[in-house]
Design an enzyme around this catalytic site. Sequence first.
Site, PDB file in Angstrom:
ATOM      1  N   THR A  50       0.752  -1.246   0.037  1.00 57.16           N
ATOM      2  CA  THR A  50      -0.093   0.045   0.055  1.00 57.16           C
ATOM      3  C   THR A  50       0.862   1.370   0.055  1.00 57.16           C
ATOM      4  O   THR A  50       0.803   2.319  -0.915  1.00 57.16           O
ATOM      5  CB  THR A  50      -0.851  -0.016   1.268  1.00 57.16           C
ATOM      6  OG1 THR A  50      -1.791  -0.999   1.392  1.00 57.16           O
ATOM      7  CG2 THR A  50      -1.840   1.288   1.212  1.00 57.16           C
ATOM      8  N   ASN A 132      -6.026  -9.916  -7.205  1.00 59.35           N
ATOM      9  CA  ASN A 132      -6.201 -10.624  -6.036  1.00 59.35           C
ATOM     10  C   ASN A 132      -7.260 -11.464  -5.824  1.00 59.35           C
ATOM     11  O   ASN A 132      -7.552 -12.260  -4.943  1.00 59.35           O
ATOM     12  CB  ASN A 132      -5.761  -9.774  -4.896  1.00 59.35           C
ATOM     13  CG  ASN A 132      -6.635  -8.424  -4.953  1.00 59.35           C
ATOM     14  OD1 ASN A 132      -6.666  -7.736  -5.914  1.00 59.35           O
ATOM     15  ND2 ASN A 132      -7.432  -8.012  -4.149  1.00 59.35           N
ATOM     16  N   SER A 182       4.753  -7.263  -1.725  1.00 56.29           N
ATOM     17  CA  SER A 182       4.609  -7.292  -0.183  1.00 56.29           C
ATOM     18  C   SER A 182       4.848  -8.514   0.515  1.00 56.29           C
ATOM     19  O   SER A 182       4.350  -9.489  -0.078  1.00 56.29           O
ATOM     20  CB  SER A 182       2.977  -6.940   0.125  1.00 56.29           C
ATOM     21  OG  SER A 182       2.635  -6.781   1.184  1.00 56.29           O
ATOM     22  N   ALA A 183       5.471  -8.638   1.325  1.00 61.12           N
ATOM     23  CA  ALA A 183       6.381  -9.808   1.890  1.00 61.12           C
ATOM     24  C   ALA A 183       5.329 -10.791   2.328  1.00 61.12           C
ATOM     25  O   ALA A 183       5.566 -12.207   1.952  1.00 61.12           O
ATOM     26  CB  ALA A 183       7.494  -9.593   2.909  1.00 61.12           C
ATOM     27  N   CYS A 309      -9.447  -7.750   2.226  1.00 59.73           N
ATOM     28  CA  CYS A 309      -9.211  -6.635   2.808  1.00 59.73           C
ATOM     29  C   CYS A 309     -10.582  -5.774   3.046  1.00 59.73           C
ATOM     30  O   CYS A 309     -10.591  -5.074   3.968  1.00 59.73           O
ATOM     31  CB  CYS A 309      -8.422  -5.615   1.871  1.00 59.73           C
ATOM     32  SG  CYS A 309      -6.753  -6.550   1.395  1.00 59.73           S
TER      33      CYS A 309
HETATM   34  N1  PLP Z   1      -2.028  -5.086  -3.983  1.00 64.85           N
HETATM   35  C1  PLP Z   1      -2.644  -6.429  -3.962  1.00 64.85           C
HETATM   36  C2  PLP Z   1      -2.992  -7.070  -5.236  1.00 64.85           C
HETATM   37  C3  PLP Z   1      -2.891  -7.060  -2.874  1.00 64.85           C
HETATM   38  O1  PLP Z   1      -3.690  -8.212  -2.786  1.00 64.85           O
HETATM   39  C4  PLP Z   1      -2.907  -6.279  -1.522  1.00 64.85           C
HETATM   40  C5  PLP Z   1      -3.202  -6.801  -0.266  1.00 64.85           C
HETATM   41  O2  PLP Z   1      -3.676  -7.686   0.122  1.00 64.85           O
HETATM   42  C6  PLP Z   1      -2.202  -5.048  -1.622  1.00 64.85           C
HETATM   43  C7  PLP Z   1      -1.927  -4.578  -2.764  1.00 64.85           C
HETATM   44  C8  PLP Z   1      -1.700  -4.366  -0.368  1.00 64.85           C
HETATM   45  O3  PLP Z   1      -0.706  -4.877   0.145  1.00 64.85           O
HETATM   46  P1  PLP Z   1      -0.425  -4.610   1.702  1.00 64.85           P
HETATM   47  O4  PLP Z   1      -1.566  -4.867   2.411  1.00 64.85           O
HETATM   48  O5  PLP Z   1       0.879  -5.222   2.111  1.00 64.85           O
HETATM   49  O6  PLP Z   1      -0.036  -2.857   1.701  1.00 64.85           O
END
Ligand code: PLP
Length: 370
Positions: A50, A132, A182-183, A309
Amino acid sequence: MIAAMDLCGNASSIHAEGRAARALIEGAREAMARFVKTLPRRVIFTSGATEALNAILTPRLERSNRPTAPFDVLLVNAGEHASVLFGHRFSADAVETIGMTPDGRLDLDALAKVLERYAGRRIMLALQAANNETGVVQPVLQAEALLRAASSDTFFVCDAVQAAGKIACDFDALPADALIFSAHKFGGPAGIGALCLREDVLLGEPLLRGGGQEFRQRAGTQAVISIAGLAGALVDMRETFVQDSVRLAQLRDQLESFLRTLAPAAVLFGTEVERLPNTLCFAVPGMEAQVLLMFLDVEGVAVSSGAACSSGKVKASHVLEAMRVDPSLAGAAIRLSLGWTSHLEECALFMQAFEKAFRTIKARQVKSAA
Ligand code: PLP
């Protein structure tokens, strides 16, 4: 990560403790750079995807130390994650959303049409490597070709968060200008990510300002323990990448045929196109996702309705909406994700739990209709 907990030094300090922390961070940076095939100085550690997406999706990027004109437009795939759709820093009138086709891929014809209008301008494109919610792999190569043909001044941001560890995610396979990770999506801890650049690019307006860490692109004392976790996960991922992907795809296919047999009316999304091996998105018409989710939860199976999310809110998936899925069917959509630790036993547990939930809900429906 446990070893890193003993490193009490601040990586910006010059004492031995600080140097030890710094060495760990720089080792992790080299590992990440090797993974994406860029130079270590082009890897910026962030608190997650993010933050990385918010940082890079700005009209003010500079390719050298000289200030350059801001980008004219951000073209964004309608099915991007919320951190792209709501995290970019362009003004609303400088953003164009490109739709998806019913199979869950970016609509390349629509992209070509929009690009015609911006020919020769400074254009930024945000397109994820894979979605996702559906796991559908996006047409990154084709979109990149269209983008570069439209203008000589372009910047392509590719969110590789879901794809990492499941398909090739380096700058050869994904010819973007920035790759985002994102780890926790590839076996590392949550709360650490990376913004990887193909060439030297300066954020005209860094998101976090203060100290000079991360090449002055991201202020704040680095999270050494989390960075160690990210680097460790990268190593594990490289070692088992191919076998895991093949194994997970086989499990996913087994789950699919189970669903088709138990519930022939079930709709499986994105099955006509390439998908990530671990993701399965489906809907059983007339069976509310929230109800199924609760039944499965009681049985010890964790699935998501729409994007994880936003699971707290009952809100139609914007991805399925962009794929023109009927809203009532979208309301029944379940996302099933397999992880590296998922084996046949877990899948059998799911099948058992799902069959029980399915039959109970069906029986209730028949009873209330009578
Ligand atoms: N982009 C995608 C495709 C995601 O699935 C996610 C989180 O699930 C993110 C960005 C955001 O990642 P983070 O929660 O590590 O900031």
